[in-house]
Design an enzyme around this catalytic site. Sequence first.
Site, PDB file in Angstrom:
ATOM      1  N   LEU A  78       0.832  -1.211   0.000  1.00  0.00           N
ATOM      2  CA  LEU A  78       0.000   0.000   0.000  1.00  0.00           C
ATOM      3  C   LEU A  78       0.864   1.257   0.000  1.00  0.00           C
ATOM      4  CD1 LEU A  78      -2.933  -1.053   2.392  1.00  0.00           C
ATOM      5  CD2 LEU A  78      -2.819  -1.201  -0.107  1.00  0.00           C
ATOM      6  N   THR A 120       7.458  -4.975 -18.848  1.00  0.00           N
ATOM      7  CA  THR A 120       7.023  -3.871 -19.710  1.00  0.00           C
ATOM      8  C   THR A 120       7.789  -3.807 -21.028  1.00  0.00           C
ATOM      9  OG1 THR A 120       7.126  -1.447 -19.848  1.00  0.00           O
ATOM     10  CG2 THR A 120       8.589  -2.448 -18.280  1.00  0.00           C
ATOM     11  N   ASP A 121       7.170  -3.226 -22.042  1.00  0.00           N
ATOM     12  CA  ASP A 121       7.861  -3.023 -23.328  1.00  0.00           C
ATOM     13  C   ASP A 121       8.969  -1.983 -23.203  1.00  0.00           C
ATOM     14  OD1 ASP A 121       6.344  -0.681 -23.105  1.00  0.00           O
ATOM     15  OD2 ASP A 121       5.431  -0.825 -25.090  1.00  0.00           O
ATOM     16  N   GLU A 122       8.993  -1.227 -22.090  1.00  0.00           N
ATOM     17  CA  GLU A 122      10.009  -0.175 -21.956  1.00  0.00           C
ATOM     18  C   GLU A 122      11.413  -0.742 -21.857  1.00  0.00           C
ATOM     19  OE1 GLU A 122       9.026   3.113 -19.451  1.00  0.00           O
ATOM     20  OE2 GLU A 122       6.901   2.710 -19.674  1.00  0.00           O
ATOM     21  N   TYR A 182      13.405   3.431 -13.985  1.00  0.00           N
ATOM     22  CA  TYR A 182      12.280   2.491 -13.951  1.00  0.00           C
ATOM     23  C   TYR A 182      12.515   1.346 -14.931  1.00  0.00           C
ATOM     24  CZ  TYR A 182       7.850   0.392 -15.296  1.00  0.00           C
ATOM     25  OH  TYR A 182       6.882  -0.519 -15.616  1.00  0.00           O
ATOM     26  N   LYS A 213      13.305  -2.707 -14.310  1.00  0.00           N
ATOM     27  CA  LYS A 213      12.453  -3.784 -14.826  1.00  0.00           C
ATOM     28  C   LYS A 213      13.292  -4.736 -15.697  1.00  0.00           C
ATOM     29  CE  LYS A 213       8.550  -4.267 -14.321  1.00  0.00           C
ATOM     30  NZ  LYS A 213       7.702  -4.850 -13.237  1.00  0.00           N
ATOM     31  N   PRO A 231      -0.435  19.025 -19.238  1.00  0.00           N
ATOM     32  CA  PRO A 231       0.991  19.254 -19.537  1.00  0.00           C
ATOM     33  C   PRO A 231       1.582  18.195 -20.477  1.00  0.00           C
ATOM     34  CG  PRO A 231       0.753  18.254 -17.366  1.00  0.00           C
ATOM     35  CD  PRO A 231      -0.635  18.376 -17.930  1.00  0.00           C
ATOM     36  N   TYR A 251       4.719  16.820 -22.563  1.00  0.00           N
ATOM     37  CA  TYR A 251       6.192  16.926 -22.535  1.00  0.00           C
ATOM     38  C   TYR A 251       6.741  17.112 -23.950  1.00  0.00           C
ATOM     39  CZ  TYR A 251       5.914  14.670 -17.873  1.00  0.00           C
ATOM     40  OH  TYR A 251       5.632  14.346 -16.580  1.00  0.00           O
ATOM     41  N   ARG A 272      10.696  15.399 -20.591  1.00  0.00           N
ATOM     42  CA  ARG A 272      11.226  14.470 -19.577  1.00  0.00           C
ATOM     43  C   ARG A 272      12.673  14.123 -19.965  1.00  0.00           C
ATOM     44  NH1 ARG A 272       8.009   8.869 -19.567  1.00  0.00           N
ATOM     45  NH2 ARG A 272       6.663   9.814 -18.012  1.00  0.00           N
ATOM     46  N   GLY A 279      15.797  11.995 -20.901  1.00  0.00           N
ATOM     47  CA  GLY A 279      15.932  10.617 -21.402  1.00  0.00           C
ATOM     48  C   GLY A 279      14.655  10.056 -21.995  1.00  0.00           C
ATOM     49  N   HIS A 280      13.780  10.940 -22.436  1.00  0.00           N
ATOM     50  CA  HIS A 280      12.442  10.530 -22.892  1.00  0.00           C
ATOM     51  C   HIS A 280      12.518   9.613 -24.121  1.00  0.00           C
ATOM     52  CE1 HIS A 280       8.066  12.162 -23.434  1.00  0.00           C
ATOM     53  NE2 HIS A 280       8.127  10.835 -23.401  1.00  0.00           N
TER      54      HIS A 280
HETATM   55  P1  NAD Z   1       0.786   0.670  -9.753  1.00  0.00           P
HETATM   56  O1  NAD Z   1       1.841   1.672  -9.424  1.00  0.00           O
HETATM   57  O2  NAD Z   1      -0.602   1.143 -10.024  1.00  0.00           O
HETATM   58  O3  NAD Z   1       0.680  -0.406  -8.572  1.00  0.00           O
HETATM   59  C1  NAD Z   1       1.806  -0.963  -7.969  1.00  0.00           C
HETATM   60  C2  NAD Z   1       1.318  -1.740  -6.742  1.00  0.00           C
HETATM   61  O4  NAD Z   1       2.473  -2.365  -6.133  1.00  0.00           O
HETATM   62  C3  NAD Z   1       0.692  -0.849  -5.666  1.00  0.00           C
HETATM   63  O5  NAD Z   1      -0.474  -1.458  -5.153  1.00  0.00           O
HETATM   64  C4  NAD Z   1       1.778  -0.740  -4.603  1.00  0.00           C
HETATM   65  O6  NAD Z   1       1.257  -0.541  -3.290  1.00  0.00           O
HETATM   66  C5  NAD Z   1       2.452  -2.102  -4.739  1.00  0.00           C
HETATM   67  N1  NAD Z   1       3.846  -2.085  -4.261  1.00  0.00           N
HETATM   68  C6  NAD Z   1       4.825  -1.190  -4.586  1.00  0.00           C
HETATM   69  N2  NAD Z   1       5.952  -1.499  -3.930  1.00  0.00           N
HETATM   70  C7  NAD Z   1       5.690  -2.612  -3.179  1.00  0.00           C
HETATM   71  C8  NAD Z   1       6.462  -3.408  -2.293  1.00  0.00           C
HETATM   72  N3  NAD Z   1       7.744  -3.115  -2.028  1.00  0.00           N
HETATM   73  N4  NAD Z   1       5.869  -4.484  -1.718  1.00  0.00           N
HETATM   74  C9  NAD Z   1       4.574  -4.794  -1.975  1.00  0.00           C
HETATM   75  N5  NAD Z   1       3.776  -4.053  -2.782  1.00  0.00           N
HETATM   76  C10 NAD Z   1       4.348  -2.971  -3.388  1.00  0.00           C
HETATM   77  O7  NAD Z   1       1.378  -0.151 -10.980  1.00  0.00           O
HETATM   78  P2  NAD Z   1       0.636  -0.773 -12.242  1.00  0.00           P
HETATM   79  O8  NAD Z   1       0.528   0.256 -13.289  1.00  0.00           O
HETATM   80  O9  NAD Z   1      -0.572  -1.502 -11.781  1.00  0.00           O
HETATM   81  O10 NAD Z   1       1.752  -1.819 -12.730  1.00  0.00           O
HETATM   82  C11 NAD Z   1       1.778  -3.148 -12.238  1.00  0.00           C
HETATM   83  C12 NAD Z   1       2.914  -3.894 -12.897  1.00  0.00           C
HETATM   84  O11 NAD Z   1       2.751  -3.884 -14.314  1.00  0.00           O
HETATM   85  C13 NAD Z   1       4.295  -3.303 -12.629  1.00  0.00           C
HETATM   86  O12 NAD Z   1       5.208  -4.354 -12.422  1.00  0.00           O
HETATM   87  C14 NAD Z   1       4.618  -2.545 -13.904  1.00  0.00           C
HETATM   88  O13 NAD Z   1       6.009  -2.485 -14.114  1.00  0.00           O
HETATM   89  C15 NAD Z   1       3.937  -3.403 -14.929  1.00  0.00           C
HETATM   90  N6  NAD Z   1       3.512  -2.710 -16.158  1.00  0.00           N
HETATM   91  C16 NAD Z   1       2.766  -1.570 -16.084  1.00  0.00           C
HETATM   92  C17 NAD Z   1       2.350  -0.943 -17.259  1.00  0.00           C
HETATM   93  C18 NAD Z   1       1.491   0.315 -17.218  1.00  0.00           C
HETATM   94  O14 NAD Z   1       1.194   0.885 -18.268  1.00  0.00           O
HETATM   95  N7  NAD Z   1       1.027   0.764 -16.058  1.00  0.00           N
HETATM   96  C19 NAD Z   1       2.691  -1.479 -18.500  1.00  0.00           C
HETATM   97  C20 NAD Z   1       3.461  -2.652 -18.540  1.00  0.00           C
HETATM   98  C21 NAD Z   1       3.856  -3.256 -17.355  1.00  0.00           C
HETATM   99  P1  TYD Z   2       3.488   7.623 -18.862  1.00  0.00           P
HETATM  100  O1  TYD Z   2       2.032   7.437 -18.700  1.00  0.00           O
HETATM  101  O2  TYD Z   2       4.280   8.188 -17.737  1.00  0.00           O
HETATM  102  O3  TYD Z   2       4.063   6.210 -19.339  1.00  0.00           O
HETATM  103  P2  TYD Z   2       5.543   5.812 -19.885  1.00  0.00           P
HETATM  104  O4  TYD Z   2       6.470   6.927 -19.682  1.00  0.00           O
HETATM  105  O5  TYD Z   2       5.832   4.656 -18.999  1.00  0.00           O
HETATM  106  O6  TYD Z   2       5.333   5.463 -21.321  1.00  0.00           O
HETATM  107  O7  TYD Z   2       3.735   8.551 -20.130  1.00  0.00           O
HETATM  108  C1  TYD Z   2       3.243   8.197 -21.411  1.00  0.00           C
HETATM  109  C2  TYD Z   2       3.740   9.239 -22.382  1.00  0.00           C
HETATM  110  O8  TYD Z   2       3.143  10.496 -22.071  1.00  0.00           O
HETATM  111  C3  TYD Z   2       5.243   9.466 -22.299  1.00  0.00           C
HETATM  112  O9  TYD Z   2       5.754   9.704 -23.608  1.00  0.00           O
HETATM  113  C4  TYD Z   2       5.381  10.715 -21.452  1.00  0.00           C
HETATM  114  C5  TYD Z   2       4.125  11.506 -21.789  1.00  0.00           C
HETATM  115  N1  TYD Z   2       3.599  12.369 -20.702  1.00  0.00           N
HETATM  116  C6  TYD Z   2       3.347  13.726 -20.946  1.00  0.00           C
HETATM  117  O10 TYD Z   2       3.587  14.242 -22.059  1.00  0.00           O
HETATM  118  N2  TYD Z   2       2.875  14.494 -19.931  1.00  0.00           N
HETATM  119  C7  TYD Z   2       2.619  13.987 -18.685  1.00  0.00           C
HETATM  120  O11 TYD Z   2       2.205  14.744 -17.778  1.00  0.00           O
HETATM  121  C8  TYD Z   2       2.850  12.581 -18.464  1.00  0.00           C
HETATM  122  C9  TYD Z   2       2.578  11.964 -17.116  1.00  0.00           C
HETATM  123  C10 TYD Z   2       3.342  11.811 -19.505  1.00  0.00           C
END
Ligand code: NAD
Ligand code: TYD
Length: 344
Positions: free
Chosen positions: A34, A124-126, A149, A153, A204, A206, A272, A274-275
Amino acid sequence: MTVLVTGGAGFIGSAFVRMLAAQTDWRVVNLDKLTYAGNLENLTALAENPLYRFVHGDICDERLVLALVSEEKPDAIVHFAAESHVDRSILSPEPVVHTNLHGTFVLLEAARRLRIPRFVHVSTDEVYGSLEAPLEATEQFPLVPSSPYSASKAGSDLLVRSYFVTYKLPVLITRASNNYGPYQFPEKLIPLMIANALDNKPLPVYGDGQQVRDWLYVEDHCRGILAVLRQGRDGEIYNIGGNRSLPNLEVVRRVLELTGKPASLLQFVTDRPGHDRRYALSSEKLMQETGWRPLVDFESGLTQTIDWYRDHALWVAHVRSGEYRSYYERNYGGRELAASEPRP
Ligand code: NAD
Ligand code: TYD
């Protein structure tokens, strides 16, 4: 069948827990620290469910993790828990490296010792870094992460793979593109833009807003993870993409259109560091091996998501109170504004 889900109170983890509760008769144990991103309001519907157990704890806590895994002896671990936001990883990399690398190590060790028969690592694809068009990453592409990040990963992916090669732990890795949908914390692009638009606050963008992301509806992602959990081959990596690439500026413009807000809310701000310019991946392997494909097209997914944020103003108000404000100030306060749209 018992599944231990980590990070099940976050955006994607909670969607996965809700999906398991709705579609299976499995017992689900949710281990979550949490953090700011974890929210039990995402799981209120499950609070009384006898097949569901919530454990408040840190995946980096070796004793707790080992005790929980010994007690529950899950048939599978599905590992979502992570510090998941690039901008936060730039402002404060330490918790990102700790949770994403050390936390994954602690879970792998518990799984190894207790011989857990399935370990799905959600990535992630990142990790593939920025790709020139028209390239699409397959699972064999090199890992070239750019942010703390994505580097954390990528490191955790390699550690997971090493447990397969070295210890024969039956692991699987999924790598998904950018997710969107209900319950996403409004720090990521789509929910931040929706929340700001609904509040008549600036949106906003970027840099020049021409960075490209592939958008995947969260439920499509969860179905992909479930397909990998059920049908994936041990030691394999599976990409999960939305097959919908869009420049950020177009996404933001659509949010403005669908919320009925003026284009004057759009604000170009300092980029950002290193975007990554473009992410793109092929999900051919997952589609071929499991029959999975994304079902929600971007237009209806975005409309549903906007409707959800409109209908859940209290949820948004709760998650934006407190810590969110100081984060917003740290991330956006120092960014200079560009007066008008930059030239491409
Ligand atoms: P999120 O930030 O919404 O949720 C992360 C959850 O992990 C939270 O509930 C947090 O409390 C919990 N957490 C964080 N640190 C913890 C710890 N040390 N111990 C236990 N719980 C912990 O993230 P999300 O967007 O739901 O992403 C989930 C997973 O999917 C991640 O591994 C992320 O890398 C991966 N992912 C996300 C995306 C995306 O677009 N959001 C895309 C591809 C992969
Ligand atoms: P984000 O949702 O942070 O995902 P990721 O960086 O993991 O792809 O950002 C998605 C794209 O949007 C990324 O190119 C950064 C851009 N972005 C903005 O332009 N403004 C913002 O305020 C945020 C949060 C992201």
